[in-house]
Design a protein around this motif. Sequence first.
Motif, PDB file in Angstrom:
ATOM      1  N   ASP A 169      13.642   8.314 -18.040  1.00  0.00           N
ATOM      2  CA  ASP A 169      13.726   6.778 -18.001  1.00  0.00           C
ATOM      3  C   ASP A 169      14.658   6.371 -16.809  1.00  0.00           C
ATOM      4  O   ASP A 169      14.255   5.773 -15.880  1.00  0.00           O
ATOM      5  CB  ASP A 169      14.256   6.042 -19.090  1.00  0.00           C
ATOM      6  N   VAL A 170      15.672   7.085 -16.372  1.00  0.00           N
ATOM      7  CA  VAL A 170      16.645   6.910 -15.258  1.00  0.00           C
ATOM      8  C   VAL A 170      15.719   7.481 -14.054  1.00  0.00           C
ATOM      9  O   VAL A 170      15.725   6.794 -12.935  1.00  0.00           O
ATOM     10  CB  VAL A 170      17.917   7.661 -15.255  1.00  0.00           C
ATOM     11  N   GLN A 171      15.144   8.439 -13.907  1.00  0.00           N
ATOM     12  CA  GLN A 171      14.114   9.128 -12.997  1.00  0.00           C
ATOM     13  C   GLN A 171      13.143   8.018 -12.680  1.00  0.00           C
ATOM     14  O   GLN A 171      12.881   7.788 -11.500  1.00  0.00           O
ATOM     15  CB  GLN A 171      13.388  10.235 -13.271  1.00  0.00           C
ATOM     16  N   MET A 172      12.459   7.551 -13.625  1.00  0.00           N
ATOM     17  CA  MET A 172      11.388   6.412 -13.420  1.00  0.00           C
ATOM     18  C   MET A 172      12.106   5.151 -12.782  1.00  0.00           C
ATOM     19  O   MET A 172      11.305   4.644 -11.880  1.00  0.00           O
ATOM     20  CB  MET A 172      10.635   6.103 -14.688  1.00  0.00           C
ATOM     21  N   ALA A 173      13.218   4.770 -13.096  1.00  0.00           N
ATOM     22  CA  ALA A 173      13.813   3.563 -12.567  1.00  0.00           C
ATOM     23  C   ALA A 173      14.178   3.879 -11.000  1.00  0.00           C
ATOM     24  O   ALA A 173      14.019   3.033 -10.193  1.00  0.00           O
ATOM     25  CB  ALA A 173      15.295   3.420 -13.099  1.00  0.00           C
ATOM     26  N   GLY A 174      14.541   5.024 -10.553  1.00  0.00           N
ATOM     27  CA  GLY A 174      14.660   5.431  -9.381  1.00  0.00           C
ATOM     28  C   GLY A 174      13.204   5.302  -8.386  1.00  0.00           C
ATOM     29  O   GLY A 174      13.455   4.904  -7.438  1.00  0.00           O
ATOM     30  N   SER A 175      12.301   5.871  -8.969  1.00  0.00           N
ATOM     31  CA  SER A 175      10.841   6.035  -8.538  1.00  0.00           C
ATOM     32  C   SER A 175      10.409   4.483  -8.474  1.00  0.00           C
ATOM     33  O   SER A 175       9.891   4.235  -7.378  1.00  0.00           O
ATOM     34  CB  SER A 175       9.932   6.745  -9.206  1.00  0.00           C
ATOM     35  N   GLY A 176      10.796   3.770  -9.188  1.00  0.00           N
ATOM     36  CA  GLY A 176      10.547   2.020  -9.189  1.00  0.00           C
ATOM     37  C   GLY A 176      11.144   1.475  -7.941  1.00  0.00           C
ATOM     38  O   GLY A 176      10.465   0.804  -7.474  1.00  0.00           O
ATOM     39  N   MET A 177      12.521   1.825  -7.717  1.00  0.00           N
ATOM     40  CA  MET A 177      13.086   1.155  -6.672  1.00  0.00           C
ATOM     41  C   MET A 177      12.615   1.561  -5.337  1.00  0.00           C
ATOM     42  O   MET A 177      12.534   0.927  -4.345  1.00  0.00           O
ATOM     43  CB  MET A 177      14.631   1.658  -6.822  1.00  0.00           C
ATOM     44  N   PHE A 178      12.077   2.831  -5.397  1.00  0.00           N
ATOM     45  CA  PHE A 178      11.468   3.480  -4.114  1.00  0.00           C
ATOM     46  C   PHE A 178      10.368   2.677  -3.886  1.00  0.00           C
ATOM     47  O   PHE A 178      10.105   2.390  -2.712  1.00  0.00           O
ATOM     48  CB  PHE A 178      11.290   4.841  -4.336  1.00  0.00           C
ATOM     49  N   GLY A 179       9.298   2.537  -5.089  1.00  0.00           N
ATOM     50  CA  GLY A 179       8.157   1.711  -4.922  1.00  0.00           C
ATOM     51  C   GLY A 179       8.499   0.463  -4.155  1.00  0.00           C
ATOM     52  O   GLY A 179       7.421  -0.166  -3.358  1.00  0.00           O
ATOM     53  N   VAL A 180       9.398  -0.444  -4.743  1.00  0.00           N
ATOM     54  CA  VAL A 180       9.625  -1.470  -4.064  1.00  0.00           C
ATOM     55  C   VAL A 180       9.996  -1.756  -2.879  1.00  0.00           C
ATOM     56  O   VAL A 180       9.458  -2.260  -1.721  1.00  0.00           O
ATOM     57  CB  VAL A 180      10.503  -2.460  -5.144  1.00  0.00           C
ATOM     58  N   PHE A 181      10.622  -0.646  -2.318  1.00  0.00           N
ATOM     59  CA  PHE A 181      11.162  -0.595  -1.016  1.00  0.00           C
ATOM     60  C   PHE A 181       9.841  -0.234   0.021  1.00  0.00           C
ATOM     61  O   PHE A 181       9.759  -0.668   1.033  1.00  0.00           O
ATOM     62  CB  PHE A 181      12.273   0.775  -0.878  1.00  0.00           C
ATOM     63  N   PHE A 182       9.217   0.765  -0.645  1.00  0.00           N
ATOM     64  CA  PHE A 182       7.886   1.215   0.346  1.00  0.00           C
ATOM     65  C   PHE A 182       7.082   0.077   0.686  1.00  0.00           C
ATOM     66  O   PHE A 182       6.801  -0.291   1.879  1.00  0.00           O
ATOM     67  CB  PHE A 182       7.278   2.345  -0.293  1.00  0.00           C
ATOM     68  N   SER A 183       6.743  -0.686  -0.327  1.00  0.00           N
ATOM     69  CA  SER A 183       5.525  -1.770  -0.111  1.00  0.00           C
ATOM     70  C   SER A 183       6.466  -2.899   0.680  1.00  0.00           C
ATOM     71  O   SER A 183       5.701  -3.550   1.721  1.00  0.00           O
ATOM     72  CB  SER A 183       5.066  -2.186  -1.494  1.00  0.00           C
ATOM     73  N   GLY A 184       7.608  -3.185   0.309  1.00  0.00           N
ATOM     74  CA  GLY A 184       8.197  -4.406   0.792  1.00  0.00           C
ATOM     75  C   GLY A 184       8.712  -4.155   2.332  1.00  0.00           C
ATOM     76  O   GLY A 184       8.381  -5.027   3.121  1.00  0.00           O
ATOM     77  N   GLN A 185       9.153  -3.022   2.723  1.00  0.00           N
ATOM     78  CA  GLN A 185       9.664  -2.604   3.916  1.00  0.00           C
ATOM     79  C   GLN A 185       8.025  -2.855   4.808  1.00  0.00           C
ATOM     80  O   GLN A 185       8.199  -3.261   5.812  1.00  0.00           O
ATOM     81  CB  GLN A 185      10.000  -1.303   4.050  1.00  0.00           C
ATOM     82  N   THR A 186       7.058  -2.133   4.406  1.00  0.00           N
ATOM     83  CA  THR A 186       6.030  -2.094   5.376  1.00  0.00           C
ATOM     84  C   THR A 186       5.395  -3.683   5.391  1.00  0.00           C
ATOM     85  O   THR A 186       5.005  -3.863   6.549  1.00  0.00           O
ATOM     86  CB  THR A 186       4.816  -1.432   4.310  1.00  0.00           C
ATOM     87  N   LEU A 187       5.544  -4.361   4.323  1.00  0.00           N
ATOM     88  CA  LEU A 187       5.095  -6.022   4.597  1.00  0.00           C
ATOM     89  C   LEU A 187       5.838  -6.676   5.293  1.00  0.00           C
ATOM     90  O   LEU A 187       5.563  -7.558   6.259  1.00  0.00           O
ATOM     91  CB  LEU A 187       5.021  -6.353   3.201  1.00  0.00           C
ATOM     92  N   PHE A 188       7.309  -6.285   5.297  1.00  0.00           N
ATOM     93  CA  PHE A 188       7.955  -7.180   6.340  1.00  0.00           C
ATOM     94  C   PHE A 188       8.047  -6.808   7.769  1.00  0.00           C
ATOM     95  O   PHE A 188       8.323  -7.534   8.600  1.00  0.00           O
ATOM     96  CB  PHE A 188       9.671  -6.992   5.713  1.00  0.00           C
ATOM     97  N   HIS A 189       7.709  -5.567   7.887  1.00  0.00           N
ATOM     98  CA  HIS A 189       7.270  -4.764   9.398  1.00  0.00           C
ATOM     99  C   HIS A 189       6.095  -5.792   9.867  1.00  0.00           C
ATOM    100  O   HIS A 189       6.113  -6.113  10.893  1.00  0.00           O
ATOM    101  CB  HIS A 189       7.364  -3.435   9.435  1.00  0.00           C
ATOM    102  N   LEU A 190       5.375  -5.949   9.134  1.00  0.00           N
ATOM    103  CA  LEU A 190       4.035  -6.526   9.334  1.00  0.00           C
ATOM    104  C   LEU A 190       4.329  -7.984   9.883  1.00  0.00           C
ATOM    105  O   LEU A 190       3.839  -8.538  10.712  1.00  0.00           O
ATOM    106  CB  LEU A 190       2.862  -6.555   8.279  1.00  0.00           C
TER     107      LEU A 190
END
Length: 299
Positions: A108-129
């Motif tokens: 569950d802790v591992q999945m929380a970390g992956s979830g945070m990375f997923g928000v970062f990946f999508s959000g950073q790409t869109l803000f760069h756009l």
Amino acid sequence: MLNQMEQPSNSSSNSSSSSSPYPPFVPCFTSEIKSLIISLSVAHALLLPLFLYVITVGYQRWRKDGFLAPFTTWSHIDVFTYNVVFLDLFNIFGTFFYFLGAVTKRSDVQMAGSGMFGVFFSGQTLFHLLTCMERYLAVVHPVSYLRLKGSAGVRARNVTVGCVWMVSILIMALIVQRVIPFVIINVLLLSFTSLAFVFCSLSVLCALIGPGPGRTRNRVDQSKRRALNTILIITGTLFLRFISSMISSILQNVTSHFEYLYCLIGWSSVWFLVPSSLVLPLLFLQRAGKLTVCGAKIK
């Protein structure tokens, strides 16, 4: 990191973890992969002062301009930069949680970390756009851009920022619930943004080459050159991410029966995300006159 969330099609692991959406801990947490995670953590630790400095500069400006200034008077590109910095901090915490979950074998802790990375990946790409689109409008459609700097444009920007966060969280939820594979989101998101970056770059370049009314090619507005440089730098880092993601996705599909290689390739590809975390913070500090080289400020 998200690539590790998707179970490789290894028959030997299905019998032991068929009911779990997480990869088995042993093959995905070998000494080599542990070294990769630690090296990424060190890189994030080295970037942390940069992010905190940007936040400090923003905080000082916020105290000076007033509580509502970020939502009313601050420039679009500065607001996008602050959001990217917060996303980068989100990613740092995500890496820590993933590493902690892997060490303690807490999925569950591992999945929380992956979830945070997923928000970062999508959000950073869109803000760069959004940053590239903002620079594109400033150069190619200056009249429309001036309107966007008014109250209506600021409101539209605030709504757009909120939508980016919501879309990023929604994408992460779809991936976590295994509704859409991460590789599909990765290809669609990076393909769309890459085409948009190329369009913005070519449009701004054409605007700079053309003489335009009242000026010649030898008197090109320096602000438009800076806008082109911003777009090209962002485009370059995002293309690096796109190419690395495509290559890693292909290699992972080929090595999907070998969990160790599958996870090793996934973690190695995360290194190519680091340059995109540097772009907007450094450009922000350059605009603010905070960068120094040998004691001289870069402006």
